[in-house]
Write a protein that holds these residues in place. Structure first.
Motif, PDB file in Angstrom:
ATOM      1  N   LEU A   1       0.799  -1.216   0.000  1.00  0.00           N
ATOM      2  CA  LEU A   1       0.000   0.000   0.000  1.00  0.00           C
ATOM      3  C   LEU A   1       0.833   1.268   0.000  1.00  0.00           C
ATOM      4  CD1 LEU A   1      -2.258  -2.058   0.719  1.00  0.00           C
ATOM      5  CD2 LEU A   1      -3.239  -0.297   2.164  1.00  0.00           C
ATOM      6  N   TRP A   2       1.920   1.267   0.781  1.00  0.00           N
ATOM      7  CA  TRP A   2       2.660   2.505   0.978  1.00  0.00           C
ATOM      8  C   TRP A   2       4.122   2.428   0.549  1.00  0.00           C
ATOM      9  CZ3 TRP A   2      -0.688   0.820   5.027  1.00  0.00           C
ATOM     10  CH2 TRP A   2      -1.876   1.558   5.113  1.00  0.00           C
ATOM     11  N   GLN A   3       4.525   1.318  -0.075  1.00  0.00           N
ATOM     12  CA  GLN A   3       5.897   1.115  -0.506  1.00  0.00           C
ATOM     13  C   GLN A   3       6.903   1.225   0.645  1.00  0.00           C
ATOM     14  OE1 GLN A   3       3.900   3.059  -3.059  1.00  0.00           O
ATOM     15  NE2 GLN A   3       3.607   0.891  -3.431  1.00  0.00           N
ATOM     16  N   THR A   4       6.407   1.076   1.874  1.00  0.00           N
ATOM     17  CA  THR A   4       7.276   1.105   3.044  1.00  0.00           C
ATOM     18  C   THR A   4       6.518   0.597   4.245  1.00  0.00           C
ATOM     19  OG1 THR A   4       8.646   2.498   4.486  1.00  0.00           O
ATOM     20  CG2 THR A   4       6.634   3.477   3.657  1.00  0.00           C
ATOM     21  N   ASP A   5       7.223   0.122   5.252  1.00  0.00           N
ATOM     22  CA  ASP A   5       6.569  -0.148   6.533  1.00  0.00           C
ATOM     23  C   ASP A   5       7.260   0.663   7.627  1.00  0.00           C
ATOM     24  OD1 ASP A   5       8.970  -1.409   6.856  1.00  0.00           O
ATOM     25  OD2 ASP A   5       8.155  -3.396   7.281  1.00  0.00           O
ATOM     26  N   SER A   6       8.017   1.685   7.225  1.00  0.00           N
ATOM     27  CA  SER A   6       8.841   2.426   8.175  1.00  0.00           C
ATOM     28  C   SER A   6       8.189   3.707   8.674  1.00  0.00           C
ATOM     29  CB  SER A   6      10.193   2.783   7.530  1.00  0.00           C
ATOM     30  OG  SER A   6      10.868   1.620   7.126  1.00  0.00           O
ATOM     31  N   PHE A   7       7.401   4.383   7.809  1.00  0.00           N
ATOM     32  CA  PHE A   7       6.889   5.702   8.159  1.00  0.00           C
ATOM     33  C   PHE A   7       5.390   5.715   8.404  1.00  0.00           C
ATOM     34  CE2 PHE A   7      10.652   6.398   5.480  1.00  0.00           C
ATOM     35  CZ  PHE A   7      11.423   7.113   6.366  1.00  0.00           C
ATOM     36  N   VAL A   8       4.770   4.532   8.431  1.00  0.00           N
ATOM     37  CA  VAL A   8       3.333   4.455   8.579  1.00  0.00           C
ATOM     38  C   VAL A   8       2.979   3.875   9.936  1.00  0.00           C
ATOM     39  CG1 VAL A   8       1.203   3.516   7.605  1.00  0.00           C
ATOM     40  CG2 VAL A   8       3.105   4.116   6.098  1.00  0.00           C
ATOM     41  N   ASP A   9       2.093   4.556  10.667  1.00  0.00           N
ATOM     42  CA  ASP A   9       1.607   4.049  11.940  1.00  0.00           C
ATOM     43  C   ASP A   9       0.905   2.713  11.683  1.00  0.00           C
ATOM     44  OD1 ASP A   9       0.249   3.507  14.287  1.00  0.00           O
ATOM     45  OD2 ASP A   9      -0.281   5.597  14.645  1.00  0.00           O
ATOM     46  N   ASP A  10       1.268   1.703  12.459  1.00  0.00           N
ATOM     47  CA  ASP A  10       0.682   0.373  12.277  1.00  0.00           C
ATOM     48  C   ASP A  10      -0.832   0.421  12.388  1.00  0.00           C
ATOM     49  OD1 ASP A  10       1.296  -2.535  11.956  1.00  0.00           O
ATOM     50  OD2 ASP A  10       0.307  -2.661  13.889  1.00  0.00           O
ATOM     51  N   ASN A  11      -1.345   1.372  13.149  1.00  0.00           N
ATOM     52  CA  ASN A  11      -2.783   1.506  13.324  1.00  0.00           C
ATOM     53  C   ASN A  11      -3.477   1.864  12.016  1.00  0.00           C
ATOM     54  OD1 ASN A  11      -5.194   1.719  15.088  1.00  0.00           O
ATOM     55  ND2 ASN A  11      -5.108   3.867  14.508  1.00  0.00           N
ATOM     56  N   THR A  12      -2.761   2.524  11.109  1.00  0.00           N
ATOM     57  CA  THR A  12      -3.336   2.931   9.833  1.00  0.00           C
ATOM     58  C   THR A  12      -3.803   1.718   9.043  1.00  0.00           C
ATOM     59  OG1 THR A  12      -1.878   4.862   9.763  1.00  0.00           O
ATOM     60  CG2 THR A  12      -2.888   4.189   7.694  1.00  0.00           C
ATOM     61  N   LEU A  13      -3.012   0.669   9.017  1.00  0.00           N
ATOM     62  CA  LEU A  13      -3.406  -0.549   8.314  1.00  0.00           C
ATOM     63  C   LEU A  13      -4.617  -1.185   8.982  1.00  0.00           C
ATOM     64  CD1 LEU A  13      -2.975  -2.719   6.166  1.00  0.00           C
ATOM     65  CD2 LEU A  13      -1.342  -3.829   7.718  1.00  0.00           C
ATOM     66  N   THR A  14      -4.609  -1.223  10.319  1.00  0.00           N
ATOM     67  CA  THR A  14      -5.739  -1.806  11.048  1.00  0.00           C
ATOM     68  C   THR A  14      -7.034  -1.082  10.719  1.00  0.00           C
ATOM     69  OG1 THR A  14      -4.292  -2.461  12.873  1.00  0.00           O
ATOM     70  CG2 THR A  14      -6.645  -2.348  13.337  1.00  0.00           C
ATOM     71  N   VAL A  15      -6.992   0.241  10.658  1.00  0.00           N
ATOM     72  CA  VAL A  15      -8.185   1.021  10.326  1.00  0.00           C
ATOM     73  C   VAL A  15      -8.706   0.645   8.946  1.00  0.00           C
ATOM     74  CG1 VAL A  15      -9.023   3.351   9.789  1.00  0.00           C
ATOM     75  CG2 VAL A  15      -7.626   2.968  11.825  1.00  0.00           C
ATOM     76  N   ASN A  16      -7.808   0.525   7.976  1.00  0.00           N
ATOM     77  CA  ASN A  16      -8.220   0.182   6.613  1.00  0.00           C
ATOM     78  C   ASN A  16      -8.814  -1.223   6.545  1.00  0.00           C
ATOM     79  OD1 ASN A  16      -7.368   2.216   4.285  1.00  0.00           O
ATOM     80  ND2 ASN A  16      -5.848   2.385   5.920  1.00  0.00           N
ATOM     81  N   VAL A  17      -8.208  -2.180   7.244  1.00  0.00           N
ATOM     82  CA  VAL A  17      -8.726  -3.553   7.241  1.00  0.00           C
ATOM     83  C   VAL A  17     -10.103  -3.604   7.908  1.00  0.00           C
ATOM     84  CG1 VAL A  17      -8.387  -5.894   8.130  1.00  0.00           C
ATOM     85  CG2 VAL A  17      -6.458  -4.653   7.139  1.00  0.00           C
ATOM     86  N   ASN A  18     -10.255  -2.917   9.029  1.00  0.00           N
ATOM     87  CA  ASN A  18     -11.544  -2.908   9.723  1.00  0.00           C
ATOM     88  C   ASN A  18     -12.631  -2.271   8.864  1.00  0.00           C
ATOM     89  OD1 ASN A  18     -10.457  -4.164  11.946  1.00  0.00           O
ATOM     90  ND2 ASN A  18     -10.142  -2.283  13.103  1.00  0.00           N
ATOM     91  N   ARG A  19     -12.267  -1.220   8.157  1.00  0.00           N
ATOM     92  CA  ARG A  19     -13.236  -0.557   7.271  1.00  0.00           C
ATOM     93  C   ARG A  19     -13.635  -1.485   6.123  1.00  0.00           C
ATOM     94  NH1 ARG A  19     -10.843   4.863   5.896  1.00  0.00           N
ATOM     95  NH2 ARG A  19      -9.718   3.636   4.353  1.00  0.00           N
ATOM     96  N   LEU A  20     -12.657  -2.230   5.599  1.00  0.00           N
ATOM     97  CA  LEU A  20     -12.943  -3.206   4.552  1.00  0.00           C
ATOM     98  C   LEU A  20     -13.892  -4.280   5.076  1.00  0.00           C
ATOM     99  CD1 LEU A  20     -12.480  -4.677   1.847  1.00  0.00           C
ATOM    100  CD2 LEU A  20     -10.374  -5.629   2.828  1.00  0.00           C
ATOM    101  N   ARG A  21     -13.653  -4.766   6.278  1.00  0.00           N
ATOM    102  CA  ARG A  21     -14.520  -5.795   6.852  1.00  0.00           C
ATOM    103  C   ARG A  21     -15.950  -5.296   7.014  1.00  0.00           C
ATOM    104  NH1 ARG A  21      -9.981  -7.932  11.032  1.00  0.00           N
ATOM    105  NH2 ARG A  21      -9.551  -9.945  10.037  1.00  0.00           N
ATOM    106  N   ARG A  22     -16.117  -4.034   7.443  1.00  0.00           N
ATOM    107  CA  ARG A  22     -17.472  -3.482   7.585  1.00  0.00           C
ATOM    108  C   ARG A  22     -18.174  -3.441   6.234  1.00  0.00           C
ATOM    109  NH1 ARG A  22     -14.942   0.214  11.099  1.00  0.00           N
ATOM    110  NH2 ARG A  22     -15.043   1.874   9.529  1.00  0.00           N
ATOM    111  N   CYS A  23     -17.429  -3.077   5.209  1.00  0.00           N
ATOM    112  CA  CYS A  23     -17.986  -3.031   3.861  1.00  0.00           C
ATOM    113  C   CYS A  23     -18.468  -4.421   3.439  1.00  0.00           C
ATOM    114  CB  CYS A  23     -16.944  -2.500   2.886  1.00  0.00           C
ATOM    115  SG  CYS A  23     -17.511  -2.372   1.172  1.00  0.00           S
ATOM    116  N   LEU A  24     -17.644  -5.431   3.684  1.00  0.00           N
ATOM    117  CA  LEU A  24     -18.008  -6.806   3.324  1.00  0.00           C
ATOM    118  C   LEU A  24     -19.220  -7.285   4.123  1.00  0.00           C
ATOM    119  CD1 LEU A  24     -14.416  -8.345   3.127  1.00  0.00           C
ATOM    120  CD2 LEU A  24     -15.927  -7.851   1.194  1.00  0.00           C
TER     121      LEU A  24
END
Length: 226
Positions: free
Chosen positions: A181-204
């Motif tokens: 998603l971000w071409q890195t795992d160094s500068f992104v808060d780990d929570n950002t991925l969790t938010v996106n996954v949770n939002r995807l699950r709600r959509c499903l």
């Protein structure tokens, strides 16, 4: 050269952004009316939007939501708020990234370049329709369907689901998804991925996909059940 649309009410900060981006070969367009910011951003046909949250007579989160309703242009929130609530809400209404002021110019430029690259990569690599377990993903329209129900996805949700469905039955680590998603795992808060996954699950869930379709493997990552 990319066209960057700037929604920032602080004149010195706005002018500094324009100078920084001009120096690196980008074209800048600045918002003239914050009450019409979303319409201006869409009319500018921008490649990326930089959005402040605290604006006179307007709400940054609503602007982001309005932009996202009609466009998948990358939106990077640039704000003085370090509130977790503001960050999560920004991501929930469709922002791609969240940067707090004062920011380091080089770091902001890197995030902009990654956002631009992600958009190009997304258009190039998520064009193939997929189906797993009755769930159909249509990347060209940014939609996921199950039965007779359909849900629109944000670009990040689309990328996550595409990667997981493409490798159905295999565990994809959080680091691999963040890299995708971000071409890195160094500068992104780990929570950002969790938010996106949770939002995807709600959509499903909203379209009737059985729970557990996107499964969390504790300490490992995520997988889609084939």
């Amino acid at each position: 050269m990319a066209r960057i649309f700037i929604i920032e009410d602080d004149a010195p900060l706005r002018e500094g952004l324009v100078r920084l981006l001009d120096l690196h070969g980008h074209e800048c367009v600045c918002c003239q009316s914050f009450s019409d910011a979303a319409d201006e951003a869409l009319a500018a046909d921008a490649d990326c939007v930089l959005l402040d949250l605290s604006l006179p007579g307007a709400f940054g989160h609503q602007i982001c939501r309005d932009i996202r309703r009609d466009s998948d242009v990358p939106v990077i929130v640039v704000t003085s708020s370090d509130s977790e609530f503001d960050e999560v809400l920004s991501l929930d209404v469709g922002a791609d990234d969240y940067v707090t002021k004062p920011y380091r110019p080089a770091a902001l430029l890197a995030r902009i370049e990654r956002a631009l690259a992600r958009r190009q990569d997304s258009e190039a690599t998520t064009s193939k329709a997929l189906e797993v377990g009755g769930v159909s993903l249509d990347p060209s329209h940014g939609e996921v369907s199950f039965g007779n129900k359909t849900c629109e996805l944000t670009r990040n949700e689309l990328r996550i689901l595409h990667v997981l469905m493409q490798s159905a039955g295999e565990v994809i680590t959080r680091a691999e998804l963040m890299e995708e998603l971000w071409q890195t795992d160094s500068f992104v808060d780990d929570n950002t991925l969790t938010v996106n996954v949770n939002r995807l699950r709600r959509c499903l869930e909203n379209i009737g996909v059985p729970g557990g379709f996107v499964e969390t493997k504790r300490g490992q990552g995520y997988l889609v059940r084939p």
